[in-house]
Each structure stands twice: as structure tokens, then as C-alpha cells.
Design an enzyme around this catalytic site. Sequence first.
Site, PDB file in Angstrom:
ATOM      1  N   GLU A 114      24.413  40.222  49.603  1.00 21.36           N
ATOM      2  CA  GLU A 114      24.597  39.506  50.881  1.00 21.36           C
ATOM      3  C   GLU A 114      23.268  39.494  51.627  1.00 21.36           C
ATOM      4  O   GLU A 114      22.323  40.191  51.235  1.00 21.36           O
ATOM      5  CB  GLU A 114      25.670  40.211  51.722  1.00 21.36           C
ATOM      6  CG  GLU A 114      27.080  40.000  51.172  1.00 21.36           C
ATOM      7  CD  GLU A 114      28.162  40.653  52.037  1.00 21.36           C
ATOM      8  OE1 GLU A 114      29.161  40.004  52.293  1.00 21.36           O
ATOM      9  OE2 GLU A 114      27.990  41.809  52.441  1.00 21.36           O
ATOM     10  N   HIS A 236      29.397  37.381  64.654  1.00 22.25           N
ATOM     11  CA  HIS A 236      29.376  36.516  63.471  1.00 22.25           C
ATOM     12  C   HIS A 236      29.169  35.101  63.994  1.00 22.25           C
ATOM     13  O   HIS A 236      29.844  34.692  64.940  1.00 22.25           O
ATOM     14  CB  HIS A 236      30.693  36.649  62.701  1.00 22.25           C
ATOM     15  CG  HIS A 236      30.640  36.014  61.351  1.00 22.25           C
ATOM     16  ND1 HIS A 236      30.639  34.653  61.178  1.00 22.25           N
ATOM     17  CD2 HIS A 236      30.548  36.554  60.114  1.00 22.25           C
ATOM     18  CE1 HIS A 236      30.556  34.385  59.886  1.00 22.25           C
ATOM     19  NE2 HIS A 236      30.499  35.522  59.211  1.00 22.25           N
ATOM     20  N   ARG A 282      21.429  35.115  60.563  1.00 25.76           N
ATOM     21  CA  ARG A 282      22.673  35.204  61.339  1.00 25.76           C
ATOM     22  C   ARG A 282      22.460  35.329  62.862  1.00 25.76           C
ATOM     23  O   ARG A 282      23.056  34.593  63.632  1.00 25.76           O
ATOM     24  CB  ARG A 282      23.411  36.447  60.829  1.00 25.76           C
ATOM     25  CG  ARG A 282      24.747  36.680  61.411  1.00 25.76           C
ATOM     26  CD  ARG A 282      25.296  37.999  60.917  1.00 25.76           C
ATOM     27  NE  ARG A 282      26.065  37.843  59.702  1.00 25.76           N
ATOM     28  CZ  ARG A 282      27.009  38.694  59.315  1.00 25.76           C
ATOM     29  NH1 ARG A 282      27.276  39.750  60.029  1.00 25.76           N
ATOM     30  NH2 ARG A 282      27.669  38.504  58.206  1.00 25.76           N
ATOM     31  N   HIS A 343      31.998  40.819  66.208  1.00 27.48           N
ATOM     32  CA  HIS A 343      32.354  41.176  64.840  1.00 27.48           C
ATOM     33  C   HIS A 343      32.341  42.685  64.627  1.00 27.48           C
ATOM     34  O   HIS A 343      33.261  43.250  64.048  1.00 27.48           O
ATOM     35  CB  HIS A 343      31.312  40.505  63.935  1.00 27.48           C
ATOM     36  CG  HIS A 343      31.576  40.614  62.474  1.00 27.48           C
ATOM     37  ND1 HIS A 343      32.778  40.288  61.900  1.00 27.48           N
ATOM     38  CD2 HIS A 343      30.764  41.010  61.449  1.00 27.48           C
ATOM     39  CE1 HIS A 343      32.709  40.470  60.581  1.00 27.48           C
ATOM     40  NE2 HIS A 343      31.503  40.907  60.299  1.00 27.48           N
ATOM     41  N   ARG A 378      23.702  45.950  62.184  1.00 26.31           N
ATOM     42  CA  ARG A 378      24.321  46.464  60.955  1.00 26.31           C
ATOM     43  C   ARG A 378      23.976  45.583  59.763  1.00 26.31           C
ATOM     44  O   ARG A 378      24.083  44.359  59.833  1.00 26.31           O
ATOM     45  CB  ARG A 378      25.840  46.493  61.140  1.00 26.31           C
ATOM     46  CG  ARG A 378      26.609  46.899  59.924  1.00 26.31           C
ATOM     47  CD  ARG A 378      28.070  46.585  60.112  1.00 26.31           C
ATOM     48  NE  ARG A 378      28.299  45.151  60.100  1.00 26.31           N
ATOM     49  CZ  ARG A 378      29.207  44.529  59.321  1.00 26.31           C
ATOM     50  NH1 ARG A 378      29.970  45.248  58.525  1.00 26.31           N
ATOM     51  NH2 ARG A 378      29.366  43.236  59.369  1.00 26.31           N
TER      52      ARG A 378
HETATM   53  C1  LIG Z   1      36.811  39.863  59.634  1.00 27.54           C
HETATM   54  C2  LIG Z   1      36.037  41.092  59.289  1.00 27.54           C
HETATM   55  C3  LIG Z   1      35.353  41.170  58.089  1.00 27.54           C
HETATM   56  C4  LIG Z   1      34.631  42.334  57.760  1.00 27.54           C
HETATM   57  N1  LIG Z   1      34.015  42.419  56.538  1.00 27.54           N
HETATM   58  C5  LIG Z   1      33.391  43.582  56.192  1.00 27.54           C
HETATM   59  C6  LIG Z   1      32.835  43.765  54.906  1.00 27.54           C
HETATM   60  O1  LIG Z   1      32.923  42.888  54.049  1.00 27.54           O
HETATM   61  N2  LIG Z   1      32.221  44.941  54.617  1.00 27.54           N
HETATM   62  C7  LIG Z   1      32.113  45.957  55.526  1.00 27.54           C
HETATM   63  O2  LIG Z   1      31.533  47.004  55.222  1.00 27.54           O
HETATM   64  N3  LIG Z   1      32.648  45.818  56.760  1.00 27.54           N
HETATM   65  C8  LIG Z   1      33.277  44.677  57.103  1.00 27.54           C
HETATM   66  N4  LIG Z   1      33.835  44.549  58.349  1.00 27.54           N
HETATM   67  C9  LIG Z   1      33.787  45.705  59.262  1.00 27.54           C
HETATM   68  C10 LIG Z   1      34.785  46.763  58.781  1.00 27.54           C
HETATM   69  O3  LIG Z   1      35.987  46.136  58.426  1.00 27.54           O
HETATM   70  C11 LIG Z   1      35.072  47.805  59.856  1.00 27.54           C
HETATM   71  O4  LIG Z   1      33.881  48.287  60.375  1.00 27.54           O
HETATM   72  C12 LIG Z   1      35.841  48.982  59.271  1.00 27.54           C
HETATM   73  O5  LIG Z   1      37.002  48.507  58.650  1.00 27.54           O
HETATM   74  C13 LIG Z   1      36.205  49.991  60.349  1.00 27.54           C
HETATM   75  O6  LIG Z   1      37.064  50.938  59.791  1.00 27.54           O
HETATM   76  P1  LIG Z   1      37.661  52.060  60.742  1.00 27.54           P
HETATM   77  O7  LIG Z   1      38.573  52.881  59.898  1.00 27.54           O
HETATM   78  O8  LIG Z   1      36.565  52.776  61.426  1.00 27.54           O
HETATM   79  O9  LIG Z   1      38.470  51.246  61.849  1.00 27.54           O
HETATM   80  P2  LIG Z   1      39.712  50.244  61.705  1.00 27.54           P
HETATM   81  O10 LIG Z   1      39.875  49.780  60.307  1.00 27.54           O
HETATM   82  O11 LIG Z   1      39.575  49.222  62.747  1.00 27.54           O
HETATM   83  O12 LIG Z   1      40.955  51.183  62.062  1.00 27.54           O
HETATM   84  C14 LIG Z   1      41.163  51.659  63.383  1.00 27.54           C
HETATM   85  C15 LIG Z   1      42.559  52.220  63.456  1.00 27.54           C
HETATM   86  O13 LIG Z   1      42.740  52.961  64.664  1.00 27.54           O
HETATM   87  C16 LIG Z   1      44.003  52.627  65.241  1.00 27.54           C
HETATM   88  N5  LIG Z   1      43.940  52.899  66.676  1.00 27.54           N
HETATM   89  C17 LIG Z   1      43.037  52.429  67.563  1.00 27.54           C
HETATM   90  N6  LIG Z   1      43.311  52.917  68.797  1.00 27.54           N
HETATM   91  C18 LIG Z   1      44.381  53.715  68.676  1.00 27.54           C
HETATM   92  C19 LIG Z   1      45.152  54.488  69.603  1.00 27.54           C
HETATM   93  N7  LIG Z   1      44.871  54.538  70.921  1.00 27.54           N
HETATM   94  N8  LIG Z   1      46.218  55.195  69.142  1.00 27.54           N
HETATM   95  C20 LIG Z   1      46.554  55.145  67.831  1.00 27.54           C
HETATM   96  N9  LIG Z   1      45.864  54.419  66.908  1.00 27.54           N
HETATM   97  C21 LIG Z   1      44.796  53.717  67.333  1.00 27.54           C
HETATM   98  C22 LIG Z   1      44.166  51.160  64.893  1.00 27.54           C
HETATM   99  O14 LIG Z   1      45.495  50.756  65.032  1.00 27.54           O
HETATM  100  C23 LIG Z   1      43.660  51.166  63.459  1.00 27.54           C
HETATM  101  O15 LIG Z   1      44.663  51.596  62.580  1.00 27.54           O
HETATM  102  C24 LIG Z   1      34.569  43.413  58.679  1.00 27.54           C
HETATM  103  C25 LIG Z   1      35.264  43.320  59.889  1.00 27.54           C
HETATM  104  C26 LIG Z   1      35.999  42.190  60.200  1.00 27.54           C
HETATM  105  C27 LIG Z   1      36.737  42.139  61.486  1.00 27.54           C
END
Ligand SMILES: Cc1cc2nc3c(=O)[nH]c(=O)nc-3n(C[C@H](O)[C@H](O)[C@H](O)COP(=O)(O)OP(=O)(O)OC[C@H]3O[C@@H](n4cnc5c(N)ncnc54)[C@H](O)[C@@H]3O)c2cc1C
Length: 543
Positions: A114, A236, A282, A343, A378
Site C-alpha cells: 500500500e 481518508h 493521501r 479515519h 499512520r
Molecule cells: C473503514 C476502515 C478501514 C480500515 N482499514 C484498516 C486496514 O486495512 N489495516 C489496518 O491496520 N487498520 C485499518 N483500519 C483501522 C483499524 O481498523 C483500527 O485501528 C483497529 O481496528 C482498532 O482496533 P481496536 O481494537 O483498538 O478498536 P475497535 O476495533 O474500534 O474496538 C473498540 C471496541 O471498544 C468498544 N467500546 C468503546 N467504548 C466502549 C465503552 N464505553 N464501553 C464498552 N465498550 C466500548 C467498542 O464497542 C468496540 O468493541 C481501518 C479502519 C476503518 C474504519
Amino acid sequence: MKIVDSDYFVVGSGMSGLMSALHLAAYGKVTLVTKGRLKDCNTNFAQGGICCVMDPADTFDRHARDTMIAGAWLGKTEIVHEICEHAPEGIQDLIDCGVKFAKRKDGSWDLTREGGHSARRIFHAGDITGEKCEAAMIRKIRKSSVDVREDTIVIDLVMTRRIGLKGENRCIGAYVMDKASGEIYAIRSPNTILATGGCGKVYLYTCNPDTATGDGIALAWRAGAKIENMEFIQFHPTCLYHPQAKRFLISEAVRGEGAELVNKYGRPFMQKYDPRGSLAPRDIVARSIDSEMKRTGDDCMFLDIRKKGRAYLINRFPNIYHKCMEFGIDMAKDLIPIVPAAHYTCGGIQATTDGRTSIKGLSAVGECASTGLHGANRLASNSLMEALVCARMTASRLGPHPERWGTGNGERGTGNRERGTGMPDIPAWRIGNAVPPDEAVLVSHMWDEIRRLMWDYVGIVRTNKRLARAAHRIKTLRREIREYYFRYLVTPDTLELRNLAVCAELIVRCALKRHESRGLHYTLDYPRQSKRIRQTVIEGFRG
Ligand SMILES: Cc1cc2nc3c(=O)[nH]c(=O)nc-3n(C[C@H](O)[C@H](O)[C@H](O)COP(=O)(O)OP(=O)(O)OC[C@H]3O[C@@H](n4cnc5c(N)ncnc54)[C@H](O)[C@@H]3O)c2cc1C
């Protein structure tokens, strides 16, 4: 009030929360709460993939260098190397969950590349990598001993000082609300791990799902934790602009294959911003679209790929083609309406790679944490890698050596290893004179106002004047939200609104502190990059 005791208390069910819980389950009782269903998280929407050096022609040093360049040299070198070098273990953890990453015909990994990467190093499972990973982790967690509580939202962390205990201030769990019944109870644990994701919803346009309201960052800040680098929000450039098309991205590959960015009259505008036109990087593309929208007052700009013809578009971009068709946009005949969209949150709760924050008993992992990997921007696909690696490292620290009550400064109690024993009592949640809310419209109004003002004043191109205006308005809104919060019984919506407002304020405060343009922070008042490398740190709330 009910109190649930646990050795480890994980908040969030994205990549960082599920992986932390799965690793920690080997060491003791783990309780995991998530405010929606397990799959409601950013992780589920990740498309591209996960970085990990695997090709013999590639090296960790090259990956680290690419990461540092993308982060405009604000990343922390040792951290960047550490995380890149541990990525293979993280990928293996996913394979152990049953994720089937794409392979070539000869059986080798089908690594993709990428923007910003100097080599092929991205593991993927088609263009739904996040969904595949999430499903595999959920299958594994359902079979594990982890006590999973869906539709359970954390209200606030329980801090010893706030409940009147002397000694070092530490986190001993949280008040949570069962969204179905409305019951508020406490989860008590000497080891609370925030894995709550980013705060994309603070902006009017975002590709993040509704869960991304920055709860963990706001909870940690209210608990007194240090927050850093919140000014670096990645946008994005091309999110589909349609009222029903929440968070659908038009891949950058569409521009790679010849799409032009045009205005509503079909006239290209990128050449006046960058000689590379629509193929500029980007950030430049996002800034240019934003600038055109601000200049013309139009709600969106457009992508034009009509010249490629229907057969080609269906074959090359089947998912995007069909998605656009669902919304009545025929890529072969119509311009595709797009807007830049929030994003990724690069900053967050200051944390080490093994999750340590500035608060005893509180860890942070994943997008809600700021470890020093991303710096000012990032590198694509580095975030899931960080979530995997840091979840593993946090569990390796807390598993064998958990925090225990009675080991801190002035903490009374037995420090007994048995679950929960010796831990202080947690007072019942107080509702005071609060009454059921009768004007939900106030919440939705304030919610819309924050998102609109952040988009208009604290978006892709910033100025001191706009930031000052935003700061002033957010201060007033936070006061109004506080009044509402104490007057009415809490609801999930008011909790999220309150957290969103804190994140908005933290972004503005960080942006005001940075007197330079670096990475994702671009300000017309300080257009140059300073020679000095400096993180922006905001002390936690000391109220
Ligand atoms: C459209 C899109 C495409 C992407 N593509 C990529 C990619 O190809 N590669 C890459 O590396 N990254 C990508 N990213 C970024 C990546 O997806 C995220 O940075 C990563 O998934 C974050 O993971 P996380 O576990 O930290 O948070 P999340 O996956 O967001 O999980 C957070 C969790 O916390 C819970 N939560 C939040 N607040 C509370 C609360 N008060 N009480 C209880 N639960 C709560 C939520 O419900 C959720 O379950 C993308 C993001 C998006 C939006």
C-alpha cells in the site's frame, strides 16, 4: 449494587480487546465488556490488511523507516522497531485463531503493498481482512472461559481517590451499564485494560462505525491519565457521500486506475494543488478536496472514472461498483460523490507497548492508546499490527505479574491473591436527584453541533482563529452537557456525547499547542515543520 470481581477486566471487543482477553484467559478470570455486539467495532471494517515483514527481500529496518517517514519523524524509533519486529508473533496469533490469510498458487503468502510501503508486506484476507479476523477471534472467545458481556457500556472508571481512599490514586475497575435493563453495577479488578478504539465520530464525516466515540480516551483523561498527540487525526480522502452510505470508502486504487477528482461541473481541480494531480499523496488530496469544498460551499466533490467503461469497472472494482449501484450511482455513467472522512486517531492515552499508562491499574491497547508508533501520521495497515503486538505484550506483562491490591503506597488490605478479596468496597452508583430524560433532542442537537464544528473548524486545514472559535464553543457545550448529565438519568447516548465532547476538547487543545505543520496537523498559521521534535501531552483531569 452488584459488584462483579475479575482478575482482568477488558473493555472493547475489537482486535486489541479480543486478543488481550484471549491471551489473559490463561492466567485468571477475564471479564470483557463491549457496548454493542462483539463485532461492533472498527476492526470489523478494516479492508486492506495487516503489516508484517515476511518476504526475505524485505527487512524490519525498512518497515521501521517507512513508518518513521510516514509519521513525519515524530514516531519513537525504538518503539517503531519493537512493534515491527514483533509483528510475526501477532500474525501467528491470528492464524492460531483460524484466520486464513491469502496465499499464492505456490503456497507462499500473498503479501500486498500500500501507499508509503517500500515492499510487499501486508497480510490480507481479500478486501474484508478485518471481518475475517474479527469472526475468527469471536469464535475463539466464545469457546474460552472469558466472561463476555455484550451491550454493556462503561460509564466511568472507579478511582480510589474519588471514592475517598488515601494513598496512590489507582484504578480498581469501572461502573458499567447493562443497556438492555438499564442496571448499573461495578466490575472490580486490579487490572483494567482499555481497548476502546478511536474517536472518528467526533467529525461530521467519518468512515468509523458508531462505536468510535472515544470513550476510553475520555474515561482515562477523567481518571487523570496523560493523553497525547490528539491533533493527529487521519482523514481518508474519498468516502462515498450519500445519506445512506455510512462509512463506505472508495478505495484509493480507483484513482490509481485513472479516476480524476472533479467538481460538480466535471472539471478537474487537483492540478492547481499538486503537479501529480489526482495521484498526489493521501494527505494532499484530502486537503485539496477540503479546500475546494470550503471555497465553493459545496457539500462534496466527485470522482470521475466513466472513461474506463462498465465491463472494466465491474471486473476491477466489483465491490465498489455494486455498492455504488445500491445507492443509484452508476460508476460507468455518473460522477461518484465523495468527501474526506475521519479515519484514524493517531494519538490517545499515553501508553507503553505493554499497555502501561500513567495510572496504576489501568492499561490501554490499540487505537485508544498512543505508544509512539504512528507519530504524526499512520502508515497504512500499521494499526492492526500495533493492536496485535501490544495486546500480546500487555498480556505478557499482566499475566505473570498482575497488579494486586495492597501492594501500592498506603493501600490497606490483604493483597490476597484470591480474586477480589482485600479489594476495597465500591460505593453504589449515585443518581442524586436525576430524573428520566424528557428531551432527547437536546442530546442529538449537541451531538450534531460538536461534529459539525469539529469538521468546519478543526478539520483537515486549521487556523488559530478557527481553533480558538472551536475551543470557545466546546467549552460552552461541555458545560451544557455536564448540566444535562447531572440533571437526568444516564443513557448510553448521554455517555457517548459526554465522551465525544472531551475528545473534541483534547483535539483542539493539542492542535493549539502545536506551532508547526507536521504530518496530519496542517495549519495556515504555522505552515512549516519545526526542527524540534515534540509530542503534545495533556495532563489528565485533576478535578
Ligand atoms: C473503514 C476502515 C478501514 C480500515 N482499514 C484498516 C486496514 O486495512 N489495516 C489496518 O491496520 N487498520 C485499518 N483500519 C483501522 C483499524 O481498523 C483500527 O485501528 C483497529 O481496528 C482498532 O482496533 P481496536 O481494537 O483498538 O478498536 P475497535 O476495533 O474500534 O474496538 C473498540 C471496541 O471498544 C468498544 N467500546 C468503546 N467504548 C466502549 C465503552 N464505553 N464501553 C464498552 N465498550 C466500548 C467498542 O464497542 C468496540 O468493541 C481501518 C479502519 C476503518 C474504519
